[in-house]
Design a protein around this motif. Structure first.
Motif, PDB file in Angstrom:
ATOM      1  N   PHE A 146      35.195  32.527  44.318  1.00 25.18           N
ATOM      2  CA  PHE A 146      33.895  32.475  43.927  1.00 25.18           C
ATOM      3  C   PHE A 146      32.684  32.177  44.550  1.00 25.18           C
ATOM      4  CE2 PHE A 146      38.070  30.557  41.790  1.00 25.18           C
ATOM      5  CZ  PHE A 146      37.094  31.326  40.754  1.00 25.18           C
ATOM      6  N   ASP A 147      32.650  32.172  46.117  1.00 27.30           N
ATOM      7  CA  ASP A 147      31.059  32.397  46.323  1.00 27.30           C
ATOM      8  C   ASP A 147      30.931  33.446  46.732  1.00 27.30           C
ATOM      9  OD1 ASP A 147      30.777  29.955  46.709  1.00 27.30           O
ATOM     10  OD2 ASP A 147      31.220  29.822  48.941  1.00 27.30           O
ATOM     11  N   ASN A 148      31.304  34.991  46.572  1.00 31.00           N
ATOM     12  CA  ASN A 148      31.596  36.377  46.644  1.00 31.00           C
ATOM     13  C   ASN A 148      31.597  36.817  45.510  1.00 31.00           C
ATOM     14  OD1 ASN A 148      31.517  39.308  47.314  1.00 31.00           O
ATOM     15  ND2 ASN A 148      32.378  38.296  49.255  1.00 31.00           N
ATOM     16  N   LYS A 149      29.836  36.697  44.865  1.00 26.69           N
ATOM     17  CA  LYS A 149      29.731  37.752  43.306  1.00 26.69           C
ATOM     18  C   LYS A 149      30.270  39.062  43.061  1.00 26.69           C
ATOM     19  CE  LYS A 149      24.855  34.770  43.269  1.00 26.69           C
ATOM     20  NZ  LYS A 149      23.355  35.109  42.783  1.00 26.69           N
ATOM     21  N   VAL A 150      30.112  39.686  44.105  1.00 29.68           N
ATOM     22  CA  VAL A 150      31.133  41.208  44.541  1.00 29.68           C
ATOM     23  C   VAL A 150      32.633  40.713  43.744  1.00 29.68           C
ATOM     24  CG1 VAL A 150      31.257  43.589  45.561  1.00 29.68           C
ATOM     25  CG2 VAL A 150      29.075  42.194  45.760  1.00 29.68           C
ATOM     26  N   ALA A 151      33.164  39.847  44.425  1.00 31.26           N
ATOM     27  CA  ALA A 151      34.449  39.868  44.615  1.00 31.26           C
ATOM     28  C   ALA A 151      34.753  38.999  42.679  1.00 31.26           C
ATOM     29  CB  ALA A 151      35.091  38.575  45.257  1.00 31.26           C
ATOM     30  N   ILE A 152      34.011  38.266  42.442  1.00 28.61           N
ATOM     31  CA  ILE A 152      34.224  37.699  41.092  1.00 28.61           C
ATOM     32  C   ILE A 152      34.137  38.687  40.137  1.00 28.61           C
ATOM     33  CG2 ILE A 152      33.001  36.460  39.548  1.00 28.61           C
ATOM     34  CD1 ILE A 152      34.677  35.025  41.491  1.00 28.61           C
ATOM     35  N   LEU A 153      32.443  39.786  40.121  1.00 24.00           N
ATOM     36  CA  LEU A 153      32.638  40.827  39.157  1.00 24.00           C
ATOM     37  C   LEU A 153      33.839  41.571  39.100  1.00 24.00           C
ATOM     38  CD1 LEU A 153      30.705  41.953  37.095  1.00 24.00           C
ATOM     39  CD2 LEU A 153      29.788  43.230  39.404  1.00 24.00           C
ATOM     40  N   TYR A 154      34.613  42.049  40.739  1.00 28.10           N
ATOM     41  CA  TYR A 154      35.484  43.032  40.224  1.00 28.10           C
ATOM     42  C   TYR A 154      37.119  42.446  40.022  1.00 28.10           C
ATOM     43  CZ  TYR A 154      33.310  46.535  42.980  1.00 28.10           C
ATOM     44  OH  TYR A 154      32.872  47.939  44.193  1.00 28.10           O
ATOM     45  N   LEU A 155      37.114  40.940  40.073  1.00 25.45           N
ATOM     46  CA  LEU A 155      37.855  40.535  39.781  1.00 25.45           C
ATOM     47  C   LEU A 155      38.188  40.544  37.778  1.00 25.45           C
ATOM     48  CD1 LEU A 155      38.514  37.689  42.019  1.00 25.45           C
ATOM     49  CD2 LEU A 155      39.988  39.378  41.156  1.00 25.45           C
ATOM     50  N   PHE A 156      36.741  40.308  37.283  1.00 27.19           N
ATOM     51  CA  PHE A 156      36.856  40.060  35.926  1.00 27.19           C
ATOM     52  C   PHE A 156      36.909  41.324  35.234  1.00 27.19           C
ATOM     53  CE2 PHE A 156      34.066  41.351  32.401  1.00 27.19           C
ATOM     54  CZ  PHE A 156      34.237  39.765  31.307  1.00 27.19           C
ATOM     55  N   PHE A 157      36.359  42.230  36.037  1.00 23.25           N
ATOM     56  CA  PHE A 157      37.043  44.345  34.983  1.00 23.25           C
ATOM     57  C   PHE A 157      38.922  44.137  35.614  1.00 23.25           C
ATOM     58  CE2 PHE A 157      32.262  44.481  35.283  1.00 23.25           C
ATOM     59  CZ  PHE A 157      31.912  44.974  34.453  1.00 23.25           C
ATOM     60  N   ALA A 158      39.085  43.464  36.710  1.00 21.20           N
ATOM     61  CA  ALA A 158      39.955  43.811  36.782  1.00 21.20           C
ATOM     62  C   ALA A 158      41.013  43.114  35.977  1.00 21.20           C
ATOM     63  CB  ALA A 158      40.906  43.359  38.519  1.00 21.20           C
ATOM     64  N   GLY A 159      40.732  41.983  36.286  1.00 19.82           N
ATOM     65  CA  GLY A 159      41.482  40.612  34.738  1.00 19.82           C
ATOM     66  C   GLY A 159      41.214  41.804  32.955  1.00 19.82           C
ATOM     67  N   LEU A 160      40.292  42.213  32.960  1.00 24.43           N
ATOM     68  CA  LEU A 160      39.974  42.618  31.333  1.00 24.43           C
ATOM     69  C   LEU A 160      40.794  44.206  31.581  1.00 24.43           C
ATOM     70  CD1 LEU A 160      38.139  43.005  28.341  1.00 24.43           C
ATOM     71  CD2 LEU A 160      36.583  44.582  30.310  1.00 24.43           C
ATOM     72  N   PHE A 161      40.923  45.159  32.358  1.00 22.38           N
ATOM     73  CA  PHE A 161      41.990  46.657  32.447  1.00 22.38           C
ATOM     74  C   PHE A 161      43.045  46.063  32.594  1.00 22.38           C
ATOM     75  CE2 PHE A 161      37.968  47.994  34.833  1.00 22.38           C
ATOM     76  CZ  PHE A 161      38.082  48.871  33.550  1.00 22.38           C
ATOM     77  N   ALA A 162      43.420  44.763  32.735  1.00 24.50           N
ATOM     78  CA  ALA A 162      45.289  44.310  33.006  1.00 24.50           C
ATOM     79  C   ALA A 162      45.682  44.259  31.731  1.00 24.50           C
ATOM     80  CB  ALA A 162      45.241  42.957  33.807  1.00 24.50           C
TER      81      ALA A 162
END
Length: 309
Positions: free
Chosen positions: A229-245
């Motif tokens: 959660f301290d890594n904004k890039v990782a959170i952004l990627y996880l959001f899109f990964a969740g959306l595509f899932a």
């Protein structure tokens, strides 16, 4: 809608799952746990698996709240089908998804996804026993063709630094087995008049919550979640990964409900082909003869399956 529409829906779900795999592969290679110790670095894919499923579950929960189906989610949880969905979620998520992410951390996505596409074999065998689906010879041959294609794709070890490559392949096989079991159980429930989005919402919330709040504390690495959660890039990627899932699973469940587990999983397994194409374009993976030949075989079998439907 006719069967051709559902076939295309399943192929598109495969494309979206491939995109999800590409995004998750990027996340696992961000090395955000590089300075956190060997133990945490090894289990970091499990953290990403839990966050991916929980993000997807929250997105679906918001959708069901807006569409007025939140009460239906609660009602399904009280039924026998609801309990089966929870069981399927524990197999497909904490086992299947975690094995899949572990595989992605040890081998290229262009190899992991084709191997995990072997799930139609497990789904076909299970559905013939549990759902009493009759599988004709033509479908069996075409599904076998998909399997041969994925074997060719993953036969040769890739060039590069992959010391745990074969462990990655093993984890991918375990993911395939888990997803085959999950798909059969979920289809059993959706054929029992459970809405696909309701089943998927329960699946993602149960899976993500179990991984994050039970598995991680048992491994004593729950605190490492906050590093993500301290890594904004990782959170952004996880959001899109969740959306595509979410989108991929929605089309996947709907297609399987109409066409059955065996054909549904075979068409969805085109994610192996899409993964190769996307890896070559976006991750600069070399297009070897094995990758090219395997992709052609899988594509040809999928087209024939679509026409057969």
């Amino acid at each position: 809608m006719n069967n051709k529409v559902y076939s295309n829906m399943l192929i598109f779900s495969g494309f979206l799952w491939a995109v999800n795999g590409i995004v998750l592969s990027i996340i696992t290679n961000l090395n955000i746990y590089e300075n956190s110790g060997v133990r945490i670095s090894f289990f970091s894919p499990i953290i990403f698996a839990g966050l991916n499923d929980l993000f997807a579950g929250v997105l679906l929960l918001l959708f069901n709240v807006i569409s007025g189906k939140i009460r239906e989610v609660c009602e399904v949880l009280k039924t026998k089908n609801g309990k089966i969905i929870i069981f399927a979620a524990l197999i497909g998520g904490p086992i299947g998804q975690c094995m899949y992410l572990m595989g992605l951390s040890m081998a290229p996505v262009s190899y992991v996804m084709p191997v995990s596409a072997l799930c139609p074999v497990f789904g076909m065998i299970l559905s013939s026993f549990i759902l009493k689906e009759r599988i004709n010879l033509k479908t069996q041959i075409l599904i076998f063709g998909c399997v041969i294609g994925t074997v060719i794709l993953s036969y040769t070890k890739p060039v590069g630094n992959y010391p745990k490559f074969y462990f990655g392949i093993l984890f991918s096989l375990l993911a395939a087995l888990s997803w085959g079991i999950e798909a059969t159980l979920i289809t059993f429930c959706t054929k029992g008049n459970v809405d696909e989005k309701i089943a998927l919402n329960i699946r993602e919330i149960v899976s993500g919550s179990f991984i994050l709040f039970i598995i991680l504390p048992l491994l004593r690495i729950f605190d490492s979640v906050f590093i993500v959660f301290d890594n904004k890039v990782a959170i952004l990627y996880l959001f899109f990964a969740g959306l595509f899932a979410v989108l991929s699973y929605s089309f996947f469940y709907k297609g399987m409900k109409v066409l059955g587990v065996s054909k549904g999983m075979a068409l969805n397994s085109t994610f192996s082909m899409w993964a190769v194409v996307l890896s070559v374009i976006f991750l600069s993976v070399p297009l070897t003869l094995n990758l090219l030949l395997g992709s052609i075989i899988v594509t040809g079998c999928v087209i024939c399956l679509t026409l057969n439907n």
